[in-house]
Scaffold this motif. Structure first.
Motif, PDB file in Angstrom:
ATOM      1  N   PHE A 214     -49.651 -19.398  28.688  1.00 34.15           N
ATOM      2  CA  PHE A 214     -48.202 -19.489  28.879  1.00 34.15           C
ATOM      3  C   PHE A 214     -47.827 -19.303  30.337  1.00 34.15           C
ATOM      4  CE2 PHE A 214     -48.848 -14.946  27.932  1.00 34.15           C
ATOM      5  CZ  PHE A 214     -48.078 -14.309  28.915  1.00 34.15           C
ATOM      6  N   ALA A 215     -46.651 -19.804  30.653  1.00 33.43           N
ATOM      7  CA  ALA A 215     -46.045 -19.565  31.962  1.00 33.43           C
ATOM      8  C   ALA A 215     -44.844 -18.654  31.753  1.00 33.43           C
ATOM      9  CB  ALA A 215     -45.610 -20.874  32.606  1.00 33.43           C
ATOM     10  N   PHE A 216     -44.744 -17.625  32.588  1.00 37.66           N
ATOM     11  CA  PHE A 216     -43.549 -16.777  32.619  1.00 37.66           C
ATOM     12  C   PHE A 216     -42.659 -17.322  33.729  1.00 37.66           C
ATOM     13  CE2 PHE A 216     -41.463 -13.508  35.139  1.00 37.66           C
ATOM     14  CZ  PHE A 216     -40.613 -12.938  34.216  1.00 37.66           C
ATOM     15  N   ILE A 217     -41.412 -17.650  33.374  1.00 37.52           N
ATOM     16  CA  ILE A 217     -40.455 -18.193  34.338  1.00 37.52           C
ATOM     17  C   ILE A 217     -39.135 -17.455  34.174  1.00 37.52           C
ATOM     18  CG2 ILE A 217     -39.262 -20.260  35.160  1.00 37.52           C
ATOM     19  CD1 ILE A 217     -41.481 -21.921  33.823  1.00 37.52           C
ATOM     20  N   ARG A 218     -38.636 -16.862  35.241  1.00 35.00           N
ATOM     21  CA  ARG A 218     -37.356 -16.144  35.177  1.00 35.00           C
ATOM     22  C   ARG A 218     -36.275 -17.059  34.608  1.00 35.00           C
ATOM     23  NH1 ARG A 218     -38.276 -10.698  35.605  1.00 35.00           N
ATOM     24  NH2 ARG A 218     -39.889 -10.349  37.192  1.00 35.00           N
ATOM     25  N   HIS A 219     -35.445 -16.507  33.735  1.00 30.50           N
ATOM     26  CA  HIS A 219     -34.482 -17.307  32.979  1.00 30.50           C
ATOM     27  C   HIS A 219     -33.513 -18.073  33.876  1.00 30.50           C
ATOM     28  CE1 HIS A 219     -31.261 -14.311  33.689  1.00 30.50           C
ATOM     29  NE2 HIS A 219     -32.230 -13.429  33.569  1.00 30.50           N
ATOM     30  N   TYR A 220     -33.145 -17.488  35.025  1.00 26.45           N
ATOM     31  CA  TYR A 220     -32.190 -18.166  35.909  1.00 26.45           C
ATOM     32  C   TYR A 220     -32.823 -19.366  36.616  1.00 26.45           C
ATOM     33  CZ  TYR A 220     -34.431 -14.819  39.102  1.00 26.45           C
ATOM     34  OH  TYR A 220     -35.346 -14.046  39.794  1.00 26.45           O
ATOM     35  N   LEU A 221     -34.152 -19.390  36.716  1.00 24.62           N
ATOM     36  CA  LEU A 221     -34.845 -20.548  37.290  1.00 24.62           C
ATOM     37  C   LEU A 221     -35.135 -21.591  36.216  1.00 24.62           C
ATOM     38  CD1 LEU A 221     -37.360 -18.740  39.674  1.00 24.62           C
ATOM     39  CD2 LEU A 221     -35.253 -19.936  40.286  1.00 24.62           C
ATOM     40  N   LEU A 222     -35.409 -21.120  35.011  1.00 19.69           N
ATOM     41  CA  LEU A 222     -35.706 -22.025  33.897  1.00 19.69           C
ATOM     42  C   LEU A 222     -34.544 -22.980  33.638  1.00 19.69           C
ATOM     43  CD1 LEU A 222     -38.091 -22.434  31.964  1.00 19.69           C
ATOM     44  CD2 LEU A 222     -36.946 -20.927  30.344  1.00 19.69           C
ATOM     45  N   LYS A 223     -33.335 -22.467  33.845  1.00 19.76           N
ATOM     46  CA  LYS A 223     -32.141 -23.285  33.623  1.00 19.76           C
ATOM     47  C   LYS A 223     -32.055 -24.461  34.594  1.00 19.76           C
ATOM     48  CE  LYS A 223     -29.399 -19.394  31.877  1.00 19.76           C
ATOM     49  NZ  LYS A 223     -28.249 -18.493  32.156  1.00 19.76           N
ATOM     50  N   LYS A 224     -32.702 -24.327  35.743  1.00 26.63           N
ATOM     51  CA  LYS A 224     -32.653 -25.376  36.769  1.00 26.63           C
ATOM     52  C   LYS A 224     -33.779 -26.393  36.623  1.00 26.63           C
ATOM     53  CE  LYS A 224     -30.811 -22.117  40.223  1.00 26.63           C
ATOM     54  NZ  LYS A 224     -31.047 -21.520  41.574  1.00 26.63           N
ATOM     55  N   MET A 225     -34.716 -26.114  35.737  1.00 25.45           N
ATOM     56  CA  MET A 225     -35.916 -26.943  35.648  1.00 25.45           C
ATOM     57  C   MET A 225     -35.766 -28.068  34.635  1.00 25.45           C
ATOM     58  SD  MET A 225     -38.703 -23.853  36.054  1.00 25.45           S
ATOM     59  CE  MET A 225     -40.118 -24.847  35.639  1.00 25.45           C
ATOM     60  N   LYS A 226     -36.306 -29.225  34.998  1.00 30.99           N
ATOM     61  CA  LYS A 226     -36.292 -30.404  34.136  1.00 30.99           C
ATOM     62  C   LYS A 226     -37.594 -30.461  33.336  1.00 30.99           C
ATOM     63  CE  LYS A 226     -33.417 -32.857  37.472  1.00 30.99           C
ATOM     64  NZ  LYS A 226     -33.354 -33.979  38.446  1.00 30.99           N
ATOM     65  N   PRO A 227     -37.670 -31.316  32.332  1.00 29.74           N
ATOM     66  CA  PRO A 227     -38.887 -31.399  31.518  1.00 29.74           C
ATOM     67  C   PRO A 227     -40.142 -31.663  32.349  1.00 29.74           C
ATOM     68  CG  PRO A 227     -37.113 -32.597  30.457  1.00 29.74           C
ATOM     69  CD  PRO A 227     -36.598 -32.199  31.805  1.00 29.74           C
ATOM     70  N   PHE A 228     -41.170 -30.870  32.095  1.00 28.52           N
ATOM     71  CA  PHE A 228     -42.477 -31.059  32.736  1.00 28.52           C
ATOM     72  C   PHE A 228     -43.262 -32.116  31.967  1.00 28.52           C
ATOM     73  CE2 PHE A 228     -47.015 -29.653  33.019  1.00 28.52           C
ATOM     74  CZ  PHE A 228     -47.197 -29.923  34.373  1.00 28.52           C
ATOM     75  N   MET A 229     -43.106 -32.108  30.638  1.00 27.05           N
ATOM     76  CA  MET A 229     -43.641 -33.153  29.760  1.00 27.05           C
ATOM     77  C   MET A 229     -42.492 -33.655  28.911  1.00 27.05           C
ATOM     78  SD  MET A 229     -47.285 -31.466  28.548  1.00 27.05           S
ATOM     79  CE  MET A 229     -47.584 -32.760  27.342  1.00 27.05           C
ATOM     80  N   THR A 230     -42.321 -34.961  28.837  1.00 25.00           N
ATOM     81  CA  THR A 230     -41.194 -35.537  28.110  1.00 25.00           C
ATOM     82  C   THR A 230     -41.616 -36.053  26.739  1.00 25.00           C
ATOM     83  OG1 THR A 230     -41.617 -37.636  29.237  1.00 25.00           O
ATOM     84  CG2 THR A 230     -39.976 -36.190  30.218  1.00 25.00           C
TER      85      THR A 230
END
Length: 384
Positions: A214-230
């Motif tokens: 798994f990857a841990f990603i801070r929630h405020y950054l996760l909101k800015k991220m687009k799909p890594f796999m579509t």
């Protein structure tokens, strides 16, 4: 023939309790976790989210900050590539001691997207020069920067001075990614205290199944991220594809067990490492330990790396295996096994490299002193 498995940094044996959870999930959980229209799908969804909650609880994170992947390599790729493509990172600061899944991904990003890359200076013990790190951050103050540094080195065991890294990242407004693949499940990692933006983990490093992490990603950054796999909406839309439910359940159980009896497990491994150091010093009086791997406080308890005084031979590790001991020269992700480790080359003089063979011993909870005795006896036989 007696055998000893001393390559736990590459992959740990799976616990029986974890195997039982995996088999039960495979046998009884029939549904797709996205098929919530019926009870079979909802049951699978329940296993998925309960596992996410359990994992988050053990590392003091929020469940919504856990994104399941196929393992540590994919998790590192997810963090690095998304940082550039979605978060506007223009500059990456790292070290020559990182895992190949980090170094090769950074190289690819630098070529594809013209990302500037710098490496923090290190000394012969693999210790980072924080003055050099600050100089680089200051020089690139107008570029959005990602610092990517390993929490516990997978070859020489060095522990990162995390507080110093976090201080400098905050001072210069840089993101901080820590490859915690050798740390999570083996060291007391608390995401509330660690203060990194990203972290990564792989189940088979803490007695769980291969092929899940798994990857841990801070929630405020996760909101800015687009799909890594579509192709779907799984994992908060970041990683499409039906989740590996039995692997995730196994990961969750492995992590829970790792921290359930952590104090006793860590003491056993520390004792094994201390015993191994003493025994090796008896047969190699002037032994050279690589990095800080022999330091009781500045290295992870599970890894010991040293130079064995024998003429280099790429069949050396194969001979050890034939005689009953499984060790390695470094990262198992480098398939070109005849080549020297990039980590050892970064911190070792060429003179020594031509006269010695690096050996990485990595201890686990299933090892005993007799495994070390076997290793020492075999090393003596080979040298003679």
């Amino acid at each position: 023939m007696k055998r000893a498995y001393l390559d736990n940094a590459a992959s740990t044996p799976i616990r029986n309790e974890v195997l039982k959870v995996i088999m039960n999930t495979l046998k009884y959980s029939l549904g797709n976790p996205s098929s919530v229209q019926h009870s079979y799908g909802r049951e699978a969804r329940s296993i998925l989210e309960e596992s996410r909650i359990c994992i988050a609880k053990n590392i003091k994170a929020s469940p919504s900050e856990i994104i399941f992947t196929s393992g540590g390599t994919e998790a590192n790729n997810l963090v690095l590539r998304s940082s550039v493509l979605d978060l506007g990172v223009q500059h990456i600061l790292t070290s020559q001691l990182e895992h190949t899944s980090v170094l090769q991904t950074i190289l690819d990003l630098s070529i594809r997207y013209k990302i500037s890359v710098d490496f923090i200076s290190i000394n012969k013990k693999g210790i980072l020069d924080f003055n050099n790190m600050e100089e680089n951050l200051k020089k690139n103050i107008y570029k959005k920067t990602l610092v990517s540094l390993m929490y516990a080195n997978n070859e020489i065991g060095n522990l990162l001075e995390v507080d110093q890294v976090v201080f400098l990242c905050k001072k210069y407004n840089a993101y901080f990614h820590s490859d915690t693949i050798q740390g999570i499940g083996n060291l007391p990692i608390n995401m509330e205290q660690l203060s990194c933006d990203f972290a990564t983990a792989s189940a088979h490093k803490f007695y769980g199944p291969k092929g899940i992490g798994f990857a841990f990603i801070r929630h405020y950054l996760l909101k800015k991220m687009k799909p890594f796999m579509t192709g779907g909406v799984q994992e908060y839309g970041i990683r499409s594809g039906t989740e590996n439910i039995h692997g995730i359940a196994g990961l969750s159980e492995a992590l829970r067990l790792s921290y359930c009896n952590f104090t006793n497990h860590i003491k056993k491994i520390k004792d094994l490492k201390s015993y191994c150091i003493l025994e090796l010093k008896k047969i190699i009086p002037n032994i050279i330990f690589n990095g800080l791997s022999s330091h009781p406080e500045k290295s992870t308890p599970s890894i010991l790396n040293f130079l064995y005084p024998i003429k280099p031979d790429h069949l050396f590790y194969f001979h050890l295996d034939i005689m009953g001991v499984a060790v390695s020269k470094g990262s198992s992700c480098n398939r070109k096994n005849h080549k020297k480790s990039h980590v050892i080359q970064s911190i070792t003089d060429e003179y020594l490299l031509k006269r010695t063979m690096p050996i990485r011993i990595s201890f686990g909870i299933f090892n005993e002193k007799k495994d070390i005795d076997l290793l020492v006896n075999i090393l003596q036989k080979i040298r003679k």
